[in-house]
Scaffold this active site. Structure first.
Site, mmCIF file in Angstrom:
data_model
loop_
_atom_site.group_PDB
_atom_site.id
_atom_site.type_symbol
_atom_site.label_atom_id
_atom_site.label_comp_id
_atom_site.label_asym_id
_atom_site.label_seq_id
_atom_site.Cartn_x
_atom_site.Cartn_y
_atom_site.Cartn_z
ATOM 1 C CB CYS A 1 -0.835 -0.021 1.647
ATOM 2 S SG CYS A 1 0.051 -0.039 2.908
ATOM 3 C CG HIS B 1 -4.652 0.716 3.329
ATOM 4 N ND1 HIS B 1 -3.888 -0.605 2.707
ATOM 5 C CD2 HIS B 1 -5.361 0.995 3.547
ATOM 6 C CE1 HIS B 1 -4.143 -0.079 1.297
ATOM 7 N NE2 HIS B 1 -5.200 0.556 1.114
ATOM 8 C CG ASP C 1 -7.144 1.395 -0.887
ATOM 9 O OD1 ASP C 1 -6.465 1.920 -1.268
ATOM 10 O OD2 ASP C 1 -7.859 0.975 -0.450
#
Lengths: 676, 334
Positions: free
Chosen positions: A402, A446, A462
């Site tokens: 991420c 994250h 995202d």
């Protein structure tokens, strides 16, 4: 007064000290344990009469050794543990000079204190149970001091339980009602293990160590609906400054709180945060209000002090929102800044895509997502990246997690002239349906991106979802189970074996129990006001006092009632007592040496009406005395009861006669006085 | 300093008077719940200090488990108070006579304690000025204890108020009660050696040939309070018989009269002491004697009974039997 200790009391002393100290030995240096073992050994030898009590200079030398050990093992940061070591050492030395009850009491009080201090380090359910057992042992040793009977320890423990069990409801009452006040002064607490969780800067690659850990980050209990998995974005940090390699928090958080202009889909929940040793608090994107913490700058919840112990806060969040649609020049400039001399390929790519999407933001975002979707690999073991880290990631390695994707995306957006920033926090969480709360672990950490759309304000994007959409839809543990890096450092983690079936259920049940423990015991002060208000209505001092005193008096009354003199189980004894009571009512108190038959004979002289019953009683009693095998016990009981009944009637008759006589007398006197 | 001591003395006196007023003399007393006093001890002060330290820890670290432990200790403190009070409750105390002693020795009284339906643990019994006896009884068990009270003067002696106290179970509270038992002891004069016994007339000697003495075993006799325990027949006691005392006989020496008028140079009490010494000495020498006191005369005799009678006469001489308030009240009790 006989204040010397009995041998049994001494055994109890040793047991009590060990019970109180044992949990501490796990965190104290080895020499504390050795010292305690040595002192116990010496004490046993003294008790057996083999050695004598050590003279003062040996005690002084031991004290010196203790100080040296403390100076060697502890410093300012471990002051608390140093204090515990001092207490343990002091108690161990006290063992060498227990002569009287008073010395023993000092040691017992120290043991109570050590049990309490245990809770500064460990507050789990198990620790609570262990402490309760240790408490019972220490209390047993205190009772043993004042009970000269030499008995086995087990019945002695039962005697202790007779004191503890009635005390428990009283304790619960006090626990629920006594108002909690804030700390009187700030206290040091060992920070212990290195800080885990989020850090104040993200260079892609930093989060990998966190992602693998199954350590608990926080739990969130929801009052109403629970967000779906794709809505579970827990915002903690907003990184606006980029130096070409790492993203960091804006130096100035900015006093101006970004405004939420429309908010739909509200969630109200309480978060119980594990110690992170950082002030940042994860909250569901986007927070509207936080109780017990401040909201600052880009809607980040910040506690006044680092979270060094488990603490809780209440939040209201909105799932659909419009955040700060108009950006002022300064924040616009900050969210567009990047070093133009690095990552040149990325900059070129951004301009190319911006041209291709004809300045339409949606198309540009879609372009990025489809790019990531083509050939990028999500991995927990990415290669190390060189100087132009974003270029290298986008054009060479194409492997990352991420942080890599978010960092690259944000830079692409900035290079294209779109204000963008990195958001760090957690995504996901395991839902415990039974208890209605989410458990978020460190592996849920994250990072994602927010870009500024002039029409919609800050919008969450995202990019990792583009690579591996499963990551958003499923819990981390389900997804990562096949990844080599996942739980690599914890080969025996229970989570490895509890992915399905009843084991999963059991784990969830235990977790739910822990959650209730945290919520209702460890963080009770947060629930207290609500609970009391629901029980008492408005909280006034008078109501509080009544709520404390009435049940308190009931409990103490029950304790006293339980200890009251019991009715004898023997029917004969009961019948004798009844006869004795009635006789005493007539003025005949049985002398210590008198038998019941003799008492009956004595009464007979005055109450001739009852003489047959009294005679019978005297006769049976006498026979019972001299040839007990011939007399039925039941016969004697019957005789006693009969006499009691007859005498009661007799006494009633006598009192009535007296009353009548008195009445007559007064009448006569009255008549006489009027006649004169 | 002096003032403080006087104040303390005054306080003690007042308290003794108050205790005596509140607790009339009785033969037997059940310690019911209204007769039990209870107060925290010094150990309780230490305990409260501990609680404060723990409370401070709980407040400053906002640690609810430490709060819980503190509250548990508070509750235990309260529960233990009830237990301490209950420990003494319904104990039955009965007066059971005394051991005769000479003036200046600690007087010894016997008290019978009977436990109620629950055990009585760590019971401390004491007369003011006497020693403490510790007693533990199981439920419904009883025991007779001999308690040493303060030493007394020749004559009649009362031990004063008996105090029963106990700290069981946790030593945080002390429960106590006073019992004013009807207990009166006659204290013999303190034997003082000295003087010479004038030779006595021979008229009384002739009849006696043998008196109780030390030489030859003549049989067993049932034990009475005051008999020398050195002659107790432990063997028969072990067989389950009542305690008996071995009797010895001994050839007769010449008899003597002990007269009040013998030593006019001595003061009153010294004369009693001198006579007492001679009574004991003549007993040791196994010689019959007679005793002549201003208000009482014992004829010539010998043996244990004679010695007892003589010692009692010496103790009683000159002191009228105390009129006791308890005697007047006893009628109402019956």
């Amino acid at each position: 007064m006989n204040n010397w200790l009995t041998p049994r009391a001494l055994n109890w002393q040793l047991a009590a000290l060990w019970a109180a100290v044992l949990p501490h030995l796990l965190i104290l240096p080895l020499w504390s344990a050795l010292m305690l073992v040595a002192c116990t050994g010496v004490r046993i030898q003294i008790y057996r009469g083999i050695w004598r009590f050590p003279p003062w200079y040996i005690k002084l030398a031991l004290l010196g050794l203790l100080w040296l050990g403390l100076l060697y093992s502890f410093d300012r940061d471990t002051l608390m543990r140093g204090t515990v070591a001092l207490l343990v050492g002091g108690s161990a030395f006290k063992l060498l000079e227990i002569h009287t009850r008073r010395d023993a009491l000092v040691l017992i009080y120290l043991s109570y204190l050590l049990i309490a201090i245990q809770f500064l380090f460990e507050q789990g359910i198990l620790a609570g149970l262990c402490a309760l057992i240790a408490f019972a042992v220490v209390m047993g040793s205190q009772v043993a001091l004042f009970d000269p009977r030499l008995r086995a320890p087990l019945p002695s423990l039962r005697g202790t339980l007779k004191l503890i069990l009635p005390a428990l409801p009283m304790m619960v009452l006090l626990f629920l009602l006594i108002p909690r006040i804030g700390p009187l002064w700030s206290v040091p607490l060992d920070t212990g293990a290195a800080a885990t969780g989020l850090s104040d800067s993200v260079s892609p690659g930093d989060i990998s160590s966190m992602t693998r850990s199954d350590e608990l980050a926080f739990r969130a209990g929801f009052d109403g609906p629970v967000p779906t998995n794709s809505d579970r974005y827990w915002r903690a940090l907003v990184y606006s400054d980029f130096d070409g390699r790492s993203w960091s928090l804006s130096k100035r958080l900015g006093p101006v709180l970004e405004t939420v202009e429309t908010a739909v889909g509200r969630y109200s929940y309480e978060i119980i945060m594990e110690p992170s040793h950082r002030p940042w608090l994860p909250v569901l994107d986007v927070p509207l209000s936080v109780q017990g913490a401040d909201l600052r700058g880009a809607r980040q919840a910040v506690s006044k002090s680092p979270i060094d112990k488990r603490s809780s806060y209440r939040v209201t969040s909105a799932s659909r929102f419009e955040l700060q649609s108009v950006l002022n020049a300064r924040s616009r400039a900050r969210n567009l800044a990047f070093p133009t001399d690095q990552n040149l390929q990325t900059q070129a790519l951004a301009s190319q895509w911006w041209r291709e999407s004809e300045g339409q933001l949606d198309l540009f975002i879609r372009r990025i997502a489809s790019h990531f979707n083509q050939s990028f690999v999500y991995t927990l073991q990415p290669p190390l990246l060189g100087a132009n880290s974003v270029d290298q990631f986008l054009f060479e390695s194409q492997r990352g997690f991420c942080g890599h994707f978010a960092s690259a995306t944000a830079l692409l957006l900035r290079a294209a002239g779109v204000p963008a920033r990195l958001v760090g926090g957690y995504q996901g969480g395991e839902y415990n349906a039974g208890a209605g709360y989410l458990t978020v672990r460190q592996w849920d950490a994250h990072a994602w991106v927010e870009y500024h759309d002039p029409e919609r304000g800050w919008v969450r994007f995202d990019p990792t979802a583009a690579v591996a959409p499963e990551r958003i839809e499923q819990a981390a543990e389900d997804l990562f189970a096949n990844q080599p890096g996942f739980l690599a450092d914890r080969p025996l983690s229970p989570l490895r074996f509890t992915n399905s079936g009843w084991l999963l259920e059991a784990r969830r049940a235990i977790d739910a129990m822990n959650f209730s423990w945290h919520r209702w015991v460890l963080n009770y002060q947060n629930q207290q006001t609500d609970l009391l208000r629901s029980l008492l209505g408005e909280i006034t001092p008078v109501r509080m006092a009544l709520a404390l005193l009435i049940p308190g008096a009931l409990i103490m009354g029950f304790v006293g009632f339980n200890l009251r003199p019991r009715r004898s189980k023997d029917a004969l004894v009961r019948a004798q007592q009844k006869f004795e009571r009635v006789a005493a009512g007539l003025g005949y108190r049985r002398q210590p040496s008198e038998t019941f038959g003799e008492l009956a004979r004595r009464i007979k002289t005055q109450y001739s009406d009852s003489s047959p019953a009294l005679d019978l009683l005297a006769f049976i009693e006498q026979r019972m005395r001299y040839s007990p095998e011939e007399v039925d016990r039941a016969e004697l009981i019957r005789a006693l009861k009969r006499v009691a009944k007859v005498l009661r009637l007799e006494s009633m008759r006598v009192s009535r006669r007296n009353a009548l006589a008195g009445l007559k007398e007064t009448k006569e006197r009255d008549a006489g006085s009027t006649g004169r | 300093m002096l003032f403080a001591r006087r104040l303390k003395g005054l306080y003690r006196e007042q308290r003794a008077r108050w205790v005596a007023r509140r607790h009339p003399e009785v033969e037997q007393q059940r310690i019911d719940k209204r007769r039990i006093y209870i107060l925290p001890t010094a150990a309780c002060a230490g305990f409260v200090l501990l609680l404060l330290v723990m409370l401070l820890l709980a407040i400053n670290y906002e640690n609810n488990l430490i709060y819980g432990l503190t509250f548990l200790l508070v509750s235990v403190l309260l529960v233990s108070m009830v237990h301490t009070h209950n420990n003494l409750r319904d104990t039955l105390v009965t007066a059971r006579g005394y051991e005769p002693v000479y003036a200046g020795e600690k007087t010894r009284y016997r008290v019978h304690i009977c436990a109620p339906e629950h055990p009585v643990v760590g019971l401390n019994l004491t007369y003011s000025g006497g020693q403490v006896s510790v007693l533990t009884l199981a439920a419904a068990e009883d025991a007779t204890v001999e308690l040493a009270a303060a030493p007394g003067e020749r004559g009649q002696h009362s031990p004063g108020t008996l105090k029963l106290s106990a700290r069981y179970p946790m030593g945080l509270f002390r429960a106590w009660s006073y019992v004013n038992l009807k207990q009166l002891a006659w204290i013999y004069p303190k034997p003082e050696p000295g003087g010479v016994l004038p030779p006595s007339s021979a008229e009384a000697d002739a009849a006696l040939t043998e008196v109780v003495g030390n030489e030859e075993f003549s049989g067993l006799e049932e034990y009475q309070p005051g008999m020398p325990l050195g002659r107790a027949a432990w063997g028969t006691l072990a067989r389950g018989l009542p305690l008996q005392v071995k009797e010895f006989t001994e050839p007769v020496g010449d008899s003597r009269w002990l007269r009040w008028s013998f030593w006019p140079e001595l003061g009153k009490e010294e004369r009693f002491s001198r006579l007492c010494y001679w009574v004991l000495r003549l007993e040791r020498e196994n010689r019959p004697f007679g005793l002549e006191l201003p208000s009482k005369t014992l004829p010539m005799a010998s043996g244990r009974a004679q010695v007892q009678a003589a010692l009692l006469a010496l103790a009683q001489e000159g002191s009228e039997i105390r009129a006791r308030r308890g005697d007047r009240d006893s009628g109402a009790d019956e």
